[in-house]
Design a protein around this motif. Structure first.
Motif, PDB file in Angstrom:
ATOM      1  N   PHE A  72       0.818  -1.216   0.000  1.00  0.00           N
ATOM      2  CA  PHE A  72       0.000   0.000   0.000  1.00  0.00           C
ATOM      3  C   PHE A  72       0.852   1.267   0.000  1.00  0.00           C
ATOM      4  O   PHE A  72       0.441   2.286  -0.554  1.00  0.00           O
ATOM      5  N   ALA A  73       2.024   1.215   0.572  1.00  0.00           N
ATOM      6  CA  ALA A  73       2.898   2.394   0.566  1.00  0.00           C
ATOM      7  C   ALA A  73       3.315   2.769  -0.849  1.00  0.00           C
ATOM      8  O   ALA A  73       3.539   3.947  -1.152  1.00  0.00           O
ATOM      9  N   ALA A  74       3.407   1.775  -1.723  1.00  0.00           N
ATOM     10  CA  ALA A  74       3.832   2.021  -3.109  1.00  0.00           C
ATOM     11  C   ALA A  74       2.661   2.211  -4.066  1.00  0.00           C
ATOM     12  O   ALA A  74       2.874   2.389  -5.265  1.00  0.00           O
ATOM     13  N   ALA A  75       1.445   2.208  -3.558  1.00  0.00           N
ATOM     14  CA  ALA A  75       0.259   2.277  -4.425  1.00  0.00           C
ATOM     15  C   ALA A  75       0.108   3.664  -5.051  1.00  0.00           C
ATOM     16  O   ALA A  75       0.476   4.682  -4.451  1.00  0.00           O
ATOM     17  N   PRO A  76      -0.485   3.743  -6.250  1.00  0.00           N
ATOM     18  CA  PRO A  76      -0.532   5.018  -6.994  1.00  0.00           C
ATOM     19  C   PRO A  76      -1.493   6.057  -6.425  1.00  0.00           C
ATOM     20  O   PRO A  76      -1.370   7.235  -6.771  1.00  0.00           O
ATOM     21  N   TYR A  77      -2.426   5.671  -5.571  1.00  0.00           N
ATOM     22  CA  TYR A  77      -3.380   6.671  -5.064  1.00  0.00           C
ATOM     23  C   TYR A  77      -2.696   7.754  -4.246  1.00  0.00           C
ATOM     24  O   TYR A  77      -3.237   8.858  -4.089  1.00  0.00           O
TER      25      TYR A  77
END
Length: 208
Positions: A72-77
């Protein structure tokens, strides 16, 4: 000379096996013997690292948090400028994860909680820490979205972040009941509509 790649330890193999097996079979139905066989380690190695299966359950919840935190830390949002767009983008990202069979996208800690919340308090507490810490990653964006829209409410960013997790966990239960992701995807779409309405029609940011 190429760098040597460290081989995974017996402990990490057991934790990875626990993530896949518990999501597929449930905590209670997963045996130590099956975990060892899947991980390719001996039973002696299991008891070298864990006193019992419940200790493994606690470690599995912590391992799940580490693995998913990186995802989740690397997610685009996170790249969205508007904090509300980031919150809604988080839900959209969760929807993109509805891939493969039900065990592939459902939540390890939610699965364990449903089974052992009353019988294994240490696992329950570890699962609560996992879900609650993940929810806290949304609180700053929720608070910023409230400030941007001068939104005065009788609820807190913490309560909304936990509500989002409650909807997602419920969606996973329905996916298990129906044997597929569509009902979960529909639930996430409803959650997006709810968030948009909660922050104002169309989710418009008056500052942009």
């Amino acid at each position: 000379m190429p760098a040597r790649i460290a081989k995974p330890s017996a402990r990490s193999k057991l934790l990875d096996a626990a993530l896949s097996m518990i999501r597929a079979k449930g905590y209670c139905a997963t045996t130590v013997d099956e975990l060892c066989a899947t991980a390719g380690v001996t039973k002696g190695a299991f008891f070298h690292h864990f006193k019992n299966k419940d200790e493994l359950g606690v470690a599995a919840a912590e391992h799940w948090s580490e693995v998913t935190s990186a995802l989740f830390a690397a997610a685009p949002y996170h790249d969205q400028a508007d904090p509300l767009d980031r919150v809604i983008g988080y839900v959209a990202f969760r929807k993109t994860l509805l891939q493969g069979g039900v065990p592939d996208f459902t939540c390890l800690v939610g699965t364990m909680l449903q089974e052992v919340y009353e019988t294994a308090p240490a696992i329950r507490e570890a699962c609560d820490r996992s879900i609650s810490s993940h929810a806290r990653t949304l609180e700053a964006d929720i608070a910023a979205a409230m400030r941007d829209r001068s939104l005065s409410a009788d609820w807190t960013p913490e309560s909304l972040a936990l509500h989002i997790q409650a909807v997602l966990q419920g969606a996973f239960i329905l996916a298990k009941a129906r044997g597929g992701p569509q009902v979960a995807a529909d639930s996430m779409d409803h959650l997006t509509r709810y968030l948009t309405l909660l922050f104002g029609a169309g989710g418009e940011n008056p500052n942009r």
